[in-house]
Design a protein around this motif. Structure first.
Motif, PDB file in Angstrom:
ATOM      1  N   ASP A  90       0.816  -1.213   0.000  1.00  0.00           N
ATOM      2  CA  ASP A  90       0.000   0.000   0.000  1.00  0.00           C
ATOM      3  C   ASP A  90       0.853   1.269   0.000  1.00  0.00           C
ATOM      4  N   GLU A  91       1.966   1.238   0.759  1.00  0.00           N
ATOM      5  CA  GLU A  91       2.771   2.469   0.901  1.00  0.00           C
ATOM      6  C   GLU A  91       3.542   2.820  -0.383  1.00  0.00           C
ATOM      7  N   ALA A  92       3.585   1.893  -1.354  1.00  0.00           N
ATOM      8  CA  ALA A  92       4.301   2.191  -2.607  1.00  0.00           C
ATOM      9  C   ALA A  92       3.372   2.783  -3.673  1.00  0.00           C
ATOM     10  N   PHE A  93       2.087   2.935  -3.342  1.00  0.00           N
ATOM     11  CA  PHE A  93       1.124   3.342  -4.375  1.00  0.00           C
ATOM     12  C   PHE A  93       1.375   4.746  -4.934  1.00  0.00           C
ATOM     13  N   ASP A  94       1.769   5.697  -4.086  1.00  0.00           N
ATOM     14  CA  ASP A  94       1.945   7.062  -4.600  1.00  0.00           C
ATOM     15  C   ASP A  94       3.065   7.103  -5.640  1.00  0.00           C
ATOM     16  N   ALA A  95       4.198   6.485  -5.293  1.00  0.00           N
ATOM     17  CA  ALA A  95       5.326   6.484  -6.241  1.00  0.00           C
ATOM     18  C   ALA A  95       4.934   5.751  -7.523  1.00  0.00           C
ATOM     19  N   ALA A  96       4.227   4.637  -7.373  1.00  0.00           N
ATOM     20  CA  ALA A  96       3.800   3.884  -8.562  1.00  0.00           C
ATOM     21  C   ALA A  96       2.849   4.732  -9.406  1.00  0.00           C
ATOM     22  N   THR A  97       1.937   5.411  -8.734  1.00  0.00           N
ATOM     23  CA  THR A  97       0.967   6.244  -9.458  1.00  0.00           C
ATOM     24  C   THR A  97       1.677   7.286 -10.329  1.00  0.00           C
ATOM     25  N   ALA A  98       2.759   7.860  -9.778  1.00  0.00           N
ATOM     26  CA  ALA A  98       3.472   8.906 -10.519  1.00  0.00           C
ATOM     27  C   ALA A  98       4.095   8.367 -11.804  1.00  0.00           C
ATOM     28  N   VAL A  99       4.487   7.078 -11.809  1.00  0.00           N
ATOM     29  CA  VAL A  99       5.146   6.565 -13.016  1.00  0.00           C
ATOM     30  C   VAL A  99       4.255   5.683 -13.895  1.00  0.00           C
ATOM     31  N   MET A 100       3.092   5.269 -13.393  1.00  0.00           N
ATOM     32  CA  MET A 100       2.218   4.469 -14.279  1.00  0.00           C
ATOM     33  C   MET A 100       0.799   5.046 -14.402  1.00  0.00           C
ATOM     34  N   GLY A 101       0.345   5.765 -13.387  1.00  0.00           N
ATOM     35  CA  GLY A 101      -0.989   6.363 -13.448  1.00  0.00           C
ATOM     36  C   GLY A 101      -0.945   7.677 -14.221  1.00  0.00           C
ATOM     37  N   CYS A 102       0.042   8.520 -13.885  1.00  0.00           N
ATOM     38  CA  CYS A 102       0.174   9.834 -14.536  1.00  0.00           C
ATOM     39  C   CYS A 102       0.913   9.735 -15.866  1.00  0.00           C
ATOM     40  N   ALA A 103       1.801   8.740 -15.999  1.00  0.00           N
ATOM     41  CA  ALA A 103       2.719   8.704 -17.141  1.00  0.00           C
ATOM     42  C   ALA A 103       2.059   8.654 -18.519  1.00  0.00           C
ATOM     43  N   PRO A 104       0.862   8.047 -18.687  1.00  0.00           N
ATOM     44  CA  PRO A 104       0.281   8.118 -20.035  1.00  0.00           C
ATOM     45  C   PRO A 104       0.153   9.556 -20.542  1.00  0.00           C
ATOM     46  N   ALA A 105      -0.092  10.491 -19.614  1.00  0.00           N
ATOM     47  CA  ALA A 105      -0.188  11.902 -20.040  1.00  0.00           C
ATOM     48  C   ALA A 105       1.181  12.431 -20.463  1.00  0.00           C
ATOM     49  N   TYR A 106       2.230  12.043 -19.746  1.00  0.00           N
ATOM     50  CA  TYR A 106       3.575  12.534 -20.103  1.00  0.00           C
ATOM     51  C   TYR A 106       3.997  11.937 -21.448  1.00  0.00           C
ATOM     52  N   LEU A 107       3.722  10.653 -21.629  1.00  0.00           N
ATOM     53  CA  LEU A 107       4.107  10.001 -22.884  1.00  0.00           C
ATOM     54  C   LEU A 107       3.293  10.567 -24.050  1.00  0.00           C
ATOM     55  N   ALA A 108       2.029  10.878 -23.773  1.00  0.00           N
ATOM     56  CA  ALA A 108       1.196  11.467 -24.828  1.00  0.00           C
ATOM     57  C   ALA A 108       1.746  12.833 -25.249  1.00  0.00           C
ATOM     58  N   LEU A 109       2.264  13.583 -24.267  1.00  0.00           N
ATOM     59  CA  LEU A 109       2.868  14.882 -24.588  1.00  0.00           C
ATOM     60  C   LEU A 109       4.101  14.703 -25.479  1.00  0.00           C
TER      61      LEU A 109
ATOM     62  N   THR B  94       8.476   0.562 -29.998  1.00  0.00           N
ATOM     63  CA  THR B  94       9.557   0.774 -29.033  1.00  0.00           C
ATOM     64  C   THR B  94       9.164   0.191 -27.675  1.00  0.00           C
ATOM     65  N   ALA B  95       7.890   0.324 -27.305  1.00  0.00           N
ATOM     66  CA  ALA B  95       7.426  -0.255 -26.029  1.00  0.00           C
ATOM     67  C   ALA B  95       7.614  -1.770 -26.041  1.00  0.00           C
ATOM     68  N   GLU B  96       7.297  -2.409 -27.168  1.00  0.00           N
ATOM     69  CA  GLU B  96       7.503  -3.869 -27.267  1.00  0.00           C
ATOM     70  C   GLU B  96       8.977  -4.214 -27.104  1.00  0.00           C
ATOM     71  N   LEU B  97       9.812  -3.447 -27.766  1.00  0.00           N
ATOM     72  CA  LEU B  97      11.251  -3.685 -27.709  1.00  0.00           C
ATOM     73  C   LEU B  97      11.783  -3.501 -26.286  1.00  0.00           C
ATOM     74  N   LEU B  98      11.249  -2.498 -25.599  1.00  0.00           N
ATOM     75  CA  LEU B  98      11.713  -2.201 -24.240  1.00  0.00           C
ATOM     76  C   LEU B  98      11.308  -3.285 -23.235  1.00  0.00           C
ATOM     77  N   ARG B  99      10.406  -4.176 -23.656  1.00  0.00           N
ATOM     78  CA  ARG B  99      10.076  -5.312 -22.786  1.00  0.00           C
ATOM     79  C   ARG B  99      11.232  -6.299 -22.716  1.00  0.00           C
ATOM     80  N   ILE B 100      12.080  -6.316 -23.755  1.00  0.00           N
ATOM     81  CA  ILE B 100      13.188  -7.279 -23.775  1.00  0.00           C
ATOM     82  C   ILE B 100      14.567  -6.628 -23.760  1.00  0.00           C
ATOM     83  N   ARG B 101      14.621  -5.315 -23.958  1.00  0.00           N
ATOM     84  CA  ARG B 101      15.924  -4.628 -23.961  1.00  0.00           C
ATOM     85  C   ARG B 101      15.926  -3.449 -22.998  1.00  0.00           C
ATOM     86  N   HIS B 102      17.083  -3.192 -22.416  1.00  0.00           N
ATOM     87  CA  HIS B 102      17.232  -2.045 -21.514  1.00  0.00           C
ATOM     88  C   HIS B 102      17.142  -0.745 -22.329  1.00  0.00           C
TER      89      HIS B 102
END
Ligand SMILES: NC(=O)c1ccc[n+]([C@@H]2O[C@H](COP(=O)([O-])OP(=O)(O)OC[C@H]3O[C@@H](n4cnc5c(N)ncnc54)[C@H](OP(=O)(O)O)[C@@H]3O)[C@@H](O)[C@H]2O)c1
Length: 247
Positions: free
Chosen positions: A145-164, A194-202
């Protein structure tokens, strides 16, 4: 499973669209805007006049109101058996206190649940049937539960950043002479690949594979560096976290 959405805004709509083919029924309420009726018509569900009826008829109540409305909605959802909370920055303990009789699950989804490619962070009560429904919407990750805020910042909010980022690249392509629709198509498909590729490459490997020394991508990466590209994304995550934490 009959799913009852308390709240019919952006996130309820994304989840309902993702579930449309699988739910045994979907029920919706709002606070008077009419969005519940619109969403019900779109996905083939039913808009209800009261949260009390929603709690009575739904197997699973999805709490999809803004966090400030938690207590108000909980008072109206008396009798709900299983509650799935989407509320940002709202710890499990607060949701459980608002629904003392219910099995409570906390989930942080992102908007890509609409196309069943979301990320869903989950904590709380064990509920195999609910988990099965969440897995239909994308990649499910158990999280303290205590990791939710940090997770939200990188997966909940991130679609907006990536869309930008996609928008900026497409606009730059159009400025360089491409048809705007074509520029967007090229960037969107490149992002998906690129997202598919990033599943297998750094990420560093992918950068290295594209940017040969002295080449045009290297020039672009240098320009991004000079403009603070990386720092801008870091600042976005920090700002989202600060807002969630009320600082
Ligand atoms: N948007 C995202 O990407 C995202 C991602 C993860 C989590 N979340 C979380 O999901 C929740 C909803 O966010 P959102 O972006 O979907 O908000 P939103 O678009 O503002 O929708 C909120 C909905 O709640 C309804 N509502 C308010 N009080 C109500 C009540 N007492 N009974 C029934 N419905 C009520 C509103 O009704 P009206 O339509 O009448 O105003 C509206 O339909 C938030 O807690 C947020 O933290 C959002």
């Amino acid at each position: 499973m009959v799913i009852g959405f308390c709240g019919s805004g952006s996130m309820a709509a994304a989840m309902a669209r993702g579930w449309a083919a699988d739910a045994d029924g979907m029920l919706f309420t709002d606070s008077g805007s009419g969005r519940a009726a619109d969403l019900a018509a779109e996905v083939g569900g039913e808009a209800l006049d009261s949260n009390a009826e929603l709690a009575e008829r739904a197997d699973l109540v999805v709490l999809a109101v803004k966090p400030a409305r938690l207590e108000e909605a909980a008072g109206e959802l008396d009798g709900a058996g299983t509650v799935l909370s989407l509320l940002g920055a709202t710890p499990l303990e607060r949701i459980e206190a608002a629904f003392p009789q219910a099995d409570v699950i906390r989930v942080m989804p992102n908007v890509a649940v609409e196309v069943r490619r979301g990320v869903l962070c989950v904590a709380g009560a064990e509920a195999p049937e609910v988990r099965g429904m969440l897995e239909l919407l994308g990649h499910v990750v158990d999280l303290p539960d205590e990791a939710f805020d940090a997770a939200t910042a990188v997966m909940g909010c991130a679609p907006a950043y990536l869309a930008l980022a996609v928008e900026a690249l497409a606009d730059a392509g159009a400025d360089a002479g491409l048809d705007p629709e074509l520029a967007r198509e090229l960037v969107v498909e490149t992002t998906a690949g690129t997202a598919e590729l990033l599943r297998i490459r750094h990420p560093a490997d992918v950068r290295g594979a594209v940017a040969s020394p002295g080449g045009s991508t290297e020039a672009g990466l240098e320009a991004l560096d000079a403009e603070g590209g990386r720092e801008a994304f870091e600042a976005a995550v920090r700002a989202s976290l600060e807002r969630m934490r009320g600082s």
